[in-house]
Design a protein around this motif. Structure first.
Motif, mmCIF file in Angstrom:
data_model
loop_
_atom_site.group_PDB
_atom_site.id
_atom_site.type_symbol
_atom_site.label_atom_id
_atom_site.label_comp_id
_atom_site.label_asym_id
_atom_site.label_seq_id
_atom_site.Cartn_x
_atom_site.Cartn_y
_atom_site.Cartn_z
ATOM 1 N N ARG A 81 -5.115 -36.878 -8.980
ATOM 2 C CA ARG A 81 -6.170 -37.517 -8.189
ATOM 3 C C ARG A 81 -6.392 -36.668 -6.953
ATOM 4 N NH1 ARG A 81 -9.314 -39.094 -4.577
ATOM 5 N NH2 ARG A 81 -7.892 -37.760 -3.440
ATOM 6 N N THR B 110 2.776 -31.347 -6.966
ATOM 7 C CA THR B 110 3.632 -31.493 -8.155
ATOM 8 C C THR B 110 3.003 -30.797 -9.355
ATOM 9 O OG1 THR B 110 4.779 -33.444 -7.341
ATOM 10 C CG2 THR B 110 4.646 -33.217 -9.724
ATOM 11 N N SER C 204 8.713 -40.078 -5.619
ATOM 12 C CA SER C 204 8.926 -38.994 -4.641
ATOM 13 C C SER C 204 8.927 -39.565 -3.219
ATOM 14 C CB SER C 204 7.834 -37.923 -4.782
ATOM 15 O OG SER C 204 6.622 -38.388 -4.209
ATOM 16 N N SER D 220 0.371 -35.524 -7.698
ATOM 17 C CA SER D 220 -0.215 -34.748 -6.584
ATOM 18 C C SER D 220 -0.457 -33.302 -7.018
ATOM 19 C CB SER D 220 0.728 -34.759 -5.386
ATOM 20 O OG SER D 220 1.818 -33.893 -5.638
HETATM 21 C C1 LIG Z 1 -2.505 -40.426 3.084
HETATM 22 C C2 LIG Z 1 -2.261 -39.271 2.153
HETATM 23 C C3 LIG Z 1 -3.011 -39.162 0.998
HETATM 24 C C4 LIG Z 1 -2.807 -38.108 0.131
HETATM 25 N N1 LIG Z 1 -3.566 -38.029 -1.007
HETATM 26 C C5 LIG Z 1 -3.377 -37.027 -1.863
HETATM 27 C C6 LIG Z 1 -4.144 -36.965 -3.072
HETATM 28 O O1 LIG Z 1 -4.969 -37.824 -3.363
HETATM 29 N N2 LIG Z 1 -3.902 -35.941 -3.912
HETATM 30 C C7 LIG Z 1 -2.971 -34.973 -3.665
HETATM 31 O O2 LIG Z 1 -2.824 -34.068 -4.486
HETATM 32 N N3 LIG Z 1 -2.232 -35.000 -2.534
HETATM 33 C C8 LIG Z 1 -2.402 -35.992 -1.629
HETATM 34 N N4 LIG Z 1 -1.646 -36.049 -0.463
HETATM 35 C C9 LIG Z 1 -0.713 -34.950 -0.172
HETATM 36 C C10 LIG Z 1 0.651 -35.123 -0.807
HETATM 37 O O3 LIG Z 1 1.256 -36.352 -0.402
HETATM 38 C C11 LIG Z 1 1.566 -33.940 -0.407
HETATM 39 O O4 LIG Z 1 1.066 -32.736 -0.954
HETATM 40 C C12 LIG Z 1 2.991 -34.143 -0.802
HETATM 41 O O5 LIG Z 1 3.738 -32.990 -0.442
HETATM 42 C C13 LIG Z 1 3.152 -34.376 -2.293
HETATM 43 O O6 LIG Z 1 4.531 -34.417 -2.608
HETATM 44 P P1 LIG Z 1 5.071 -34.962 -4.001
HETATM 45 O O7 LIG Z 1 4.257 -34.329 -5.072
HETATM 46 O O8 LIG Z 1 6.501 -34.534 -4.035
HETATM 47 O O9 LIG Z 1 4.935 -36.444 -3.970
HETATM 48 C C14 LIG Z 1 -1.831 -37.112 0.415
HETATM 49 C C15 LIG Z 1 -1.075 -37.246 1.570
HETATM 50 C C16 LIG Z 1 -1.269 -38.308 2.433
HETATM 51 C C17 LIG Z 1 -0.424 -38.421 3.674
#
Ligand SMILES: Cc1cc2nc3c(=O)[nH]c(=O)nc-3n(C[C@H](O)[C@H](O)[C@H](O)COP(=O)(O)O)c2cc1C
Length: 184
Positions: free
Chosen positions: A121, A89, A35, A86
């Motif tokens: 996580r 997701t 992603s 995440s």
């Molecule tokens: C430094 C950083 C750490 C993150 N850690 C987490 C995490 O541990 N768990 C989580 O659910 N989201 C975490 N996020 C938030 C997700 O990146 C965010 O919700 C993002 O929209 C997820 O998109 P995706 O599922 O399409 O990758 C974090 C964001 C950042 C910038």
């Protein structure tokens, strides 16, 4: 064996990288999706790029490519792992929001009754996170939190990572030597 490996933007992208490395070593074919948020975490936590990871996979796909083979149930794969997964997701998959290739492929994996392993996580967890995970478990997914154990005597961070990756492989019936199992 062929599995889809998706890496999303949660902390702990190293688990996804180790899974790709181990699959390559074991001769398991991987179809990788990273992603946009995961690309940020890869850079931040490991100093790696999507291009670095693509070298470890058999094939890779853009998360925007809804025309990809793995968006269809007619394309044969053995299952899918989202590592790490995440909460965004998790929420999308739990609610049938198949708006990118990761959530679509996960939706397809469930409808085809194939193995779907989600590795969340986040801590602490709110009621929405917990309800979404229960919903997914009831729909047939495996919820395998990135929760390393200590009974196998880990010495290095890599031992803790390998424990979680070993647990993921076990869900696909794959033998491995990533950690010393209880009784061995
Ligand atoms: C430094 C950083 C750490 C993150 N850690 C987490 C995490 O541990 N768990 C989580 O659910 N989201 C975490 N996020 C938030 C997700 O990146 C965010 O919700 C993002 O929209 C997820 O998109 P995706 O599922 O399409 O990758 C974090 C964001 C950042 C910038």
């Amino acid at each position: 064996m062929r599995i889809i490996v998706a890496i999303t933007g949660s902390s702990g992208v190293v688990y996804g990288v180790r899974l790709l490395e181990e699959c390559k070593k074991l001769g398991i074919q991987t179809e990788l999706i990273i992603s946009k948020a995961a690309e940020t975490l890869l850079k931040l936590e490991l100093g790696k790029s999507a291009a670095d990871l693509k070298k470890l996979a058999t094939k890779s796909h853009s998360p925007d490519d809804m025309m990809a083979t793995i968006a269809s149930g007619s394309y044969k794969v053995d299952g899918m792992a989202v590592v790490p997964c995440s909460m965004k997701t998790i929420g999308a998959i739990a609610n049938g929001i198949a708006d990118n290739l990761i959530t679509r492929a996960a939706d397809v994996t469930l409808k085809q009754e194939r193995r779907l392993v989600l590795v969340p996580r986040e801590t602490p967890l709110n009621a929405i996170h917990l309800e979404n995970m229960l919903k997914l478990k009831r729909a047939g997914a495996v919820i395998l939190p990135a929760m390393p154990a200590f009974y196998h005597g880990p010495k290095e961070i890599s031992d803790m990572i390998d424990f979680v990756v070993g647990r993921i492989l076990e869900m696909f019936g794959v033998e491995h030597k990533l950690y010393r199992k209880w009784g061995e």
